[in-house]
Scaffold this motif. Sequence first.
Motif, short mmCIF file in Angstrom:
data_model
loop_
_atom_site.label_atom_id
_atom_site.label_comp_id
_atom_site.label_asym_id
_atom_site.label_seq_id
_atom_site.Cartn_x
_atom_site.Cartn_y
_atom_site.Cartn_z
N GLU A 91 -68.00 110.20 102.75
CA GLU A 91 -69.46 110.27 102.70
C GLU A 91 -69.92 111.59 102.09
O GLU A 91 -70.85 111.64 101.30
CB GLU A 91 -70.04 110.11 104.11
CG GLU A 91 -69.96 108.69 104.65
CD GLU A 91 -70.65 108.56 105.99
OE1 GLU A 91 -71.24 109.56 106.44
OE2 GLU A 91 -70.58 107.48 106.58
N GLU A 92 -69.25 112.68 102.49
CA GLU A 92 -69.62 113.99 101.96
C GLU A 92 -69.38 114.05 100.46
O GLU A 92 -70.19 114.57 99.70
CB GLU A 92 -68.80 115.08 102.66
CG GLU A 92 -69.17 116.49 102.22
CD GLU A 92 -68.37 117.55 102.96
OE1 GLU A 92 -68.44 118.72 102.57
OE2 GLU A 92 -67.68 117.20 103.94
N ASN A 94 -72.06 112.25 98.48
CA ASN A 94 -73.30 113.01 98.34
C ASN A 94 -73.24 114.07 97.25
O ASN A 94 -74.25 114.67 96.92
CB ASN A 94 -73.66 113.68 99.68
CG ASN A 94 -74.03 112.67 100.75
OD1 ASN A 94 -74.53 111.59 100.44
ND2 ASN A 94 -73.78 113.00 102.00
N LYS A 99 -73.59 115.98 90.95
CA LYS A 99 -75.03 116.20 91.03
C LYS A 99 -75.39 117.45 90.23
O LYS A 99 -74.69 118.44 90.26
CB LYS A 99 -75.45 116.39 92.49
CG LYS A 99 -75.72 115.09 93.21
CD LYS A 99 -76.36 115.33 94.56
CE LYS A 99 -76.76 114.01 95.19
NZ LYS A 99 -77.38 114.20 96.52
#
Length: 206
Positions: free
Chosen positions: A54-55, A58, A79
């Motif tokens: 999950e980390e 992100n 990102k």
Amino acid sequence: MFSLDKKTLALMLFSLLLAFYAGVKYAGFIQSGKPAATIFLDGGESLTANAEKEEEGNMYIEVYVGGQVEKPGVYRLPKGARVYQAVEQAGGITDRADLKYVPLARILEDEETIWIPSPEEVTGLDSSYVSTFYTSGGNNAGKVNINTASAEELAAKLNGIGPQLAKRIVDYRNQNGKFKSIDEIKNVSGIGEKRFEQIKDQICVR
């Protein structure tokens, strides 16, 4: 004198070793404040691995790069990546690309589409339409021809039209022939009056 047979001695020794092992594990639990065992989710994945996944998710985004690039497709980037980095991931531009209005330095957003146009697609465009590559004027210059556009082009250029709806438009065209007017696109499942109002100034038939 009291004596024990070998079987009893072996059993006692095993019990002592088991008790010692349990004591060590318990001491580790008390000292660390964490359970010594790993907790697994359905499917065999541990909670730790799931949290790490999950980390990691992100930290990345996924974008579609299409048009005049060597390898159109969905690409994963960190990102904060910019348009030019997505284009590089797609193998770079073809010799038919026109980068005049492509905002190469813009920061990407998750799930967006980057479309690299050909010279014909940007003919007559004004710089205020940098991110969409079409005009909303009264003529057809820069508008999307729904009789020839691919599903990828429709999804990239039309407001509120995602990949699935774009595919329905192409499927309808293949089954029923070319659109005779832009109003006919309302016959496609998922395109009602409200959505038509969003795209009517962006499309044409030729």
